[in-house]
Write an enzyme that holds these catalytic residues in place. Sequence first.
Site, mmCIF file in Angstrom:
data_model
loop_
_atom_site.group_PDB
_atom_site.id
_atom_site.type_symbol
_atom_site.label_atom_id
_atom_site.label_comp_id
_atom_site.label_asym_id
_atom_site.label_seq_id
_atom_site.Cartn_x
_atom_site.Cartn_y
_atom_site.Cartn_z
ATOM 1 N N SER A 91 0.853 -1.180 0.000
ATOM 2 C CA SER A 91 0.000 0.000 0.000
ATOM 3 C C SER A 91 0.886 1.225 0.000
ATOM 4 O O SER A 91 1.792 1.336 0.837
ATOM 5 C CB SER A 91 -0.914 0.023 1.228
ATOM 6 O OG SER A 91 -1.451 1.321 1.437
ATOM 7 N N GLY A 92 0.624 2.154 -0.906
ATOM 8 C CA GLY A 92 1.431 3.363 -0.974
ATOM 9 C C GLY A 92 1.234 4.268 0.225
ATOM 10 O O GLY A 92 2.206 4.736 0.845
ATOM 11 N N SER A 93 -0.019 4.546 0.599
ATOM 12 C CA SER A 93 -0.271 5.453 1.717
ATOM 13 C C SER A 93 0.257 4.861 3.024
ATOM 14 O O SER A 93 0.832 5.584 3.860
ATOM 15 C CB SER A 93 -1.765 5.769 1.835
ATOM 16 O OG SER A 93 -2.524 4.603 2.071
ATOM 17 N N GLY A 259 -1.983 5.138 -2.905
ATOM 18 C CA GLY A 259 -0.815 4.954 -3.758
ATOM 19 C C GLY A 259 -1.024 3.890 -4.806
ATOM 20 O O GLY A 259 -0.664 4.072 -5.982
ATOM 21 N N THR A 260 -1.625 2.750 -4.403
ATOM 22 C CA THR A 260 -1.851 1.688 -5.389
ATOM 23 C C THR A 260 -2.908 2.100 -6.412
ATOM 24 O O THR A 260 -2.846 1.692 -7.573
ATOM 25 C CB THR A 260 -2.259 0.382 -4.693
ATOM 26 O OG1 THR A 260 -3.281 0.644 -3.726
ATOM 27 C CG2 THR A 260 -1.073 -0.273 -4.008
#
Length: 347
Positions: A91-93, A259-260
């Site tokens: 996960s980006g965040s 982010g994803t």
Amino acid sequence: MAHNLKIQLMDTHAGGDVSRIVTGGVGPLPGASVRQQMEYLRDDADGLRRLLLEEPYGIPEMSVDLIVPATDPEAEWGYIIMEVMGYPIYSGSNTICTATALLELGLVPKQEGVQTFKLEAPAGLVQIEARVQGGVVESITCEGLPSYIHTHRAAIDVPGLGEVTYSVAYSGGFYALVEAADLGFSLEASEERQLAETAHAIVEAIQAERGFFHYTLGDVGPLPFLHFMGPVEQVSRHAYRSRSATYVHPGVICRSTTGTGTSARLALMQYEGRIQPGDMLETVSLRNTGFIGTYTGLGDADGQPVVENRITGKGYVLSQADVVVNQDDAMVSGNVWESLRALQVPG
């Protein structure tokens, strides 16, 4: 037997999505890699996730990131991501928030200027670039997973909506990508509840009709995400902007664009010939927060063309606290308590 347990947390957010960073109170997990430790939590000890994402301690819109010692010698630390849908491998965040917390806690020594280090996610090693100015972590740039388009412009009949056109990208999880305007949305905060209901219906219909297989991971479970796409505006020669909203099944519209979700958008834009290496896309949420995704190049993974990318955002520290879990609290179910005990949370 102790009648309460304590867990140390640092609450953070990136783009509005709250990530609860578990910094202490959990004993060593079985498993030779962070991926195996994640699988242990998923299969045998789901209590920590449930405790921190359910009443009275949390809400499903939050995420949880458990900091663990890295098993890869190249990484400073490992982390395990937990969300309402389960245990995503990336996960980006959550990566932005975890990297920020590690720097603010001094677990990764903070350096003025630009510093780089690696973390170990369940998906593997993640390169981190932190920009620190005046002792403040101003931004985190992390690698997005290699992303690709699995399905382009398929159609499905959705009860109550009619025929919906969607694409599917993989960017750490499978995402259905739909044009918001086709469904009557302009992606404003007032639409959040209707967006969640619409996304729920579409995801349920797709899950009932088909599954998706990753080129190396195989079956990674039912499609969990949907991303509403607003019109793409070109703001400079190499920069684009688009309003966006990401849905997590069941029932959650993320506060950020994720982010994803941003990586999935880059994969679709590359597939349709709309961006070149070096181009950037800023995704803007219902709350006018954003992440910037950069398309860095086209790679090859076991014969599958993949979009290599980076995600940039800023994490904020909200609080640090001890969470006290009382054994006799009727809001904490017995199996959650026993799962926490199994994690060797000290009393």
